[in-house]
Design an enzyme around this catalytic site. Sequence first.
Site, PDB file in Angstrom:
ATOM      1  N   ASN A   1       0.662  -1.221  -0.019  1.00 32.95           N
ATOM      2  CA  ASN A   1       0.035   0.207  -0.019  1.00 32.95           C
ATOM      3  C   ASN A   1       0.877   1.134  -0.086  1.00 32.95           C
ATOM      4  O   ASN A   1       0.346   2.044  -0.542  1.00 32.95           O
ATOM      5  CB  ASN A   1      -0.916  -0.062   1.096  1.00 32.95           C
ATOM      6  CG  ASN A   1      -0.480  -0.216   2.461  1.00 32.95           C
ATOM      7  OD1 ASN A   1       0.667  -0.703   2.652  1.00 32.95           O
ATOM      8  ND2 ASN A   1      -0.976   0.413   3.433  1.00 32.95           N
TER       9      ASN A   1
ATOM     10  N   GLY B   1       2.255  -6.044   7.222  1.00 34.93           N
ATOM     11  CA  GLY B   1       0.949  -6.583   6.582  1.00 34.93           C
ATOM     12  C   GLY B   1      -0.180  -6.632   7.199  1.00 34.93           C
ATOM     13  O   GLY B   1      -0.301  -6.246   8.200  1.00 34.93           O
ATOM     14  N   SER B   2      -0.965  -7.803   6.750  1.00 34.23           N
ATOM     15  CA  SER B   2      -2.249  -8.088   7.481  1.00 34.23           C
ATOM     16  C   SER B   2      -2.014  -8.804   8.611  1.00 34.23           C
ATOM     17  O   SER B   2      -0.883  -9.437   8.877  1.00 34.23           O
ATOM     18  CB  SER B   2      -2.899  -9.025   6.374  1.00 34.23           C
ATOM     19  OG  SER B   2      -2.373 -10.196   6.202  1.00 34.23           O
ATOM     20  N   THR B   3      -2.809  -8.820   9.611  1.00 34.60           N
ATOM     21  CA  THR B   3      -2.754  -9.542  10.883  1.00 34.60           C
ATOM     22  C   THR B   3      -2.713 -11.097  10.607  1.00 34.60           C
ATOM     23  O   THR B   3      -1.930 -11.552  11.245  1.00 34.60           O
ATOM     24  CB  THR B   3      -3.982  -8.812  11.790  1.00 34.60           C
ATOM     25  OG1 THR B   3      -3.931  -7.764  11.925  1.00 34.60           O
ATOM     26  CG2 THR B   3      -3.963  -9.791  13.056  1.00 34.60           C
TER      27      THR B   3
ATOM     28  N   VAL C   1      -1.635 -12.785   8.146  1.00 40.36           N
ATOM     29  CA  VAL C   1      -0.075 -13.130   7.769  1.00 40.36           C
ATOM     30  C   VAL C   1       0.775 -12.960   8.857  1.00 40.36           C
ATOM     31  O   VAL C   1       1.651 -13.802   9.133  1.00 40.36           O
ATOM     32  CB  VAL C   1       0.203 -12.735   6.539  1.00 40.36           C
ATOM     33  CG1 VAL C   1       1.714 -12.911   6.291  1.00 40.36           C
ATOM     34  CG2 VAL C   1      -0.607 -12.994   5.171  1.00 40.36           C
ATOM     35  N   GLY C   2       0.543 -11.988   9.699  1.00 41.33           N
ATOM     36  CA  GLY C   2       1.384 -11.446  10.644  1.00 41.33           C
ATOM     37  C   GLY C   2       1.412 -12.703  11.730  1.00 41.33           C
ATOM     38  O   GLY C   2       2.550 -13.102  12.526  1.00 41.33           O
TER      39      GLY C   2
ATOM     40  N   GLU D   1       3.811  -4.980  12.119  1.00 42.22           N
ATOM     41  CA  GLU D   1       3.063  -3.896  11.938  1.00 42.22           C
ATOM     42  C   GLU D   1       1.877  -4.331  11.307  1.00 42.22           C
ATOM     43  O   GLU D   1       2.053  -4.550   9.939  1.00 42.22           O
ATOM     44  CB  GLU D   1       3.773  -2.713  11.276  1.00 42.22           C
ATOM     45  CG  GLU D   1       4.924  -2.036  12.008  1.00 42.22           C
ATOM     46  CD  GLU D   1       4.571  -1.423  13.271  1.00 42.22           C
ATOM     47  OE1 GLU D   1       3.541  -0.945  13.280  1.00 42.22           O
ATOM     48  OE2 GLU D   1       5.471  -1.169  14.183  1.00 42.22           O
TER      49      GLU D   1
ATOM     50  N   CYS E   1      -3.151   1.628   6.549  1.00 43.18           N
ATOM     51  CA  CYS E   1      -3.361   0.644   7.897  1.00 43.18           C
ATOM     52  C   CYS E   1      -4.146   1.706   8.996  1.00 43.18           C
ATOM     53  O   CYS E   1      -4.423   1.238   9.970  1.00 43.18           O
ATOM     54  CB  CYS E   1      -2.133   0.179   8.392  1.00 43.18           C
ATOM     55  SG  CYS E   1      -0.736   1.185   8.577  1.00 43.18           S
TER      56      CYS E   1
HETATM   57  P1  NAD Z   1      -0.218  -9.141   3.186  1.00 43.61           P
HETATM   58  O1  NAD Z   1      -0.106  -9.705   4.567  1.00 43.61           O
HETATM   59  O2  NAD Z   1      -0.985  -9.957   2.360  1.00 43.61           O
HETATM   60  O3  NAD Z   1       1.388  -9.073   2.750  1.00 43.61           O
HETATM   61  C1  NAD Z   1       2.411  -8.301   3.316  1.00 43.61           C
HETATM   62  C2  NAD Z   1       3.695  -9.077   2.528  1.00 43.61           C
HETATM   63  O4  NAD Z   1       3.857 -10.113   3.333  1.00 43.61           O
HETATM   64  C3  NAD Z   1       3.912  -8.955   1.244  1.00 43.61           C
HETATM   65  O5  NAD Z   1       5.128  -8.562   0.957  1.00 43.61           O
HETATM   66  C4  NAD Z   1       3.453 -10.459   1.185  1.00 43.61           C
HETATM   67  O6  NAD Z   1       4.022 -11.081  -0.112  1.00 43.61           O
HETATM   68  C5  NAD Z   1       4.230 -11.197   2.441  1.00 43.61           C
HETATM   69  N1  NAD Z   1       3.437 -12.594   2.601  1.00 43.61           N
HETATM   70  C6  NAD Z   1       2.188 -12.943   2.446  1.00 43.61           C
HETATM   71  N2  NAD Z   1       2.293 -14.112   3.008  1.00 43.61           N
HETATM   72  C7  NAD Z   1       3.410 -14.408   3.656  1.00 43.61           C
HETATM   73  C8  NAD Z   1       3.926 -15.548   4.278  1.00 43.61           C
HETATM   74  N3  NAD Z   1       3.035 -16.683   4.507  1.00 43.61           N
HETATM   75  N4  NAD Z   1       5.136 -15.639   4.700  1.00 43.61           N
HETATM   76  C9  NAD Z   1       5.812 -14.433   4.480  1.00 43.61           C
HETATM   77  N5  NAD Z   1       5.405 -13.420   3.900  1.00 43.61           N
HETATM   78  C10 NAD Z   1       4.253 -13.370   3.424  1.00 43.61           C
HETATM   79  O7  NAD Z   1      -0.793  -7.824   3.342  1.00 43.61           O
HETATM   80  P2  NAD Z   1      -0.773  -6.783   2.280  1.00 43.61           P
HETATM   81  O8  NAD Z   1      -2.295  -7.123   1.603  1.00 43.61           O
HETATM   82  O9  NAD Z   1       0.338  -6.617   1.398  1.00 43.61           O
HETATM   83  O10 NAD Z   1      -1.144  -5.217   2.839  1.00 43.61           O
HETATM   84  C11 NAD Z   1      -2.081  -4.862   3.475  1.00 43.61           C
HETATM   85  C12 NAD Z   1      -2.021  -5.167   4.917  1.00 43.61           C
HETATM   86  O11 NAD Z   1      -0.842  -4.510   5.584  1.00 43.61           O
HETATM   87  C13 NAD Z   1      -3.312  -4.411   5.600  1.00 43.61           C
HETATM   88  O12 NAD Z   1      -3.722  -5.471   6.620  1.00 43.61           O
HETATM   89  C14 NAD Z   1      -2.776  -3.216   6.292  1.00 43.61           C
HETATM   90  O13 NAD Z   1      -3.582  -2.745   7.581  1.00 43.61           O
HETATM   91  C15 NAD Z   1      -1.391  -3.714   6.589  1.00 43.61           C
HETATM   92  N6  NAD Z   1      -0.372  -2.747   6.937  1.00 43.61           N
HETATM   93  C16 NAD Z   1       0.125  -2.185   8.057  1.00 43.61           C
HETATM   94  C17 NAD Z   1       0.809  -1.195   8.361  1.00 43.61           C
HETATM   95  C18 NAD Z   1       1.512  -0.800   9.723  1.00 43.61           C
HETATM   96  O14 NAD Z   1       2.502  -0.280   9.657  1.00 43.61           O
HETATM   97  N7  NAD Z   1       0.622  -1.538  10.852  1.00 43.61           N
HETATM   98  C19 NAD Z   1       1.449  -0.540   7.219  1.00 43.61           C
HETATM   99  C20 NAD Z   1       0.693  -0.675   6.063  1.00 43.61           C
HETATM  100  C21 NAD Z   1      -0.027  -1.973   5.943  1.00 43.61           C
END
Ligand code: NAD
Length: 454
Positions: free
Chosen positions: A132, A208-210, A212-213, A230, A264
């Site tokens: 994003n 990234g997303s919660t 995947v986190g 994050e 986010c």
């Molecule tokens: P996502 O979790 O789908 O992907 C994030 C990253 O993780 C990508 O590089 C993806 O390829 C990687 N990934 C996916 N699956 C994985 C796995 N199994 N193992 C290792 N890496 C993996 O998130 P997204 O759709 O790219 O981003 C949107 C999300 O990110 C939203 O939930 C948003 O709130 C969050 N976000 C949080 C912040 C913050 O600072 N808190 C900032 C920006 C975005």
Amino acid sequence: MPATLALRNPVSTDVVREIELAGAAEVDAAVARASAAAPAWRAVAPADRARLMRRFADTIAAHADELALLETQNMGMPIGNSTWCANAAADVIHYFAGAIDKHTGSTIPVAGGVDVTFHEPLGVVGLITPWNFPVLMASWKIGPALAAGNTAVLKPAEITPLTAMRLGELALEAGLPEGVLNVVVGTGAEAGWRLVEHPDVRKVAFTGSTAVGKRIMAGCAEQVKRVTLELGGKSANIVFADADIDAAAASAPGAVFDNSGQDCCARSRVLVQRSVFDRFLERFIEASKGFTIGDPMSTDTAMGPLVTAQHLERVRAFTDGLATVYTGPTPSGPGYWHPIMIATPSDADAAICRDEVFGPVAVVIPFDDEADAIRICNDSVYGLSGSVWTGDGSRALRVVRAMDAGTISVNSNSSVRYSTPFGGFKQSGLGREHSMAVLDHYTELKNVFIATGA
Ligand code: NAD
């Protein structure tokens, strides 16, 4: 044959570039390069490391227009915003260049000698970023990782990798030694997961997303690997009756529709005291009409399309059939467009009120008093960000202290700066980014007692 991915311009839907996707073998090679570079990088004198990072920052700034164009073509962010992000990425690297010789240890009074602490680099760190805010998020991780003396493997989101790939090239152009910053583009399941599993990667910094986190945290547990997260949010924008309602309403669209709501920190739950609910709503809708959707290449555009057809489908799953009090226009022709939507659902448990939509959708919810506002705000698994609008300073302090959220603003919707700590409570994350505080997450604290015999 490596897998390939066609990246599409979200406005024209034409292919911008076809990229090869790295797999585990390419990640292993990048980790090997980073491992080889680590001893020399940590040995670079602080002032010299700062000088190199400043050159990197200046090189990013010199290429800001190019990076902005790549970002806008790749993910549809309005050009004014992507230009801001590219310049901000340079500022972030400058900030952490300046932080290198200020992250000091301590001396602790003890009997029989001297006790000192050191912040030791971790070694190779894995940086995984979302789609994003691609260039900005990459800088948020690269800056502290390298400043702390680590070498890094950055895996950007595979759908928006172009600016991160360019950052890797610019780092070399600026004179950063080979292997210090490595950029590998692949899917999360393959390339990202390999960083989690690789025994030579000492920490994973993930945004990234919660969902995947959680998986990444569980994966890191296998090796007790350091991890910071994050994650997502469903942040509240709380407007009290004693606030400057015009100012709160004028600011509210940007707080949730900026970057098409793909933020986010989006204040997607607008909580408004009942006595001013109608007045606020009317002005919020009026202000949202001025939040122009259109060609992201135009500097007059406030909001572009969503990032991909898949993401548009995901957002539509929330909004199809949603009763709204305002639905904005969308441009005609191709593109992954979703209109601005404002809804006032009565069911507080509806998905639209609880889940992170990550699109240009706001719910406006009434509350009775301070306690009610805090209850609704905290009734969420998330706790990333939020705002409080009030003319009463004591109330502002009471409410921000009671909010379960990590990054809050008062009479403003702007709460993220590289010089101040950023991060979430509850399922919005673990650890903090930005400010001097983040450097503790990229180092180990070592304690040493030195006997002096006295
Ligand atoms: P996502 O979790 O789908 O992907 C994030 C990253 O993780 C990508 O590089 C993806 O390829 C990687 N990934 C996916 N699956 C994985 C796995 N199994 N193992 C290792 N890496 C993996 O998130 P997204 O759709 O790219 O981003 C949107 C999300 O990110 C939203 O939930 C948003 O709130 C969050 N976000 C949080 C912040 C913050 O600072 N808190 C900032 C920006 C975005």
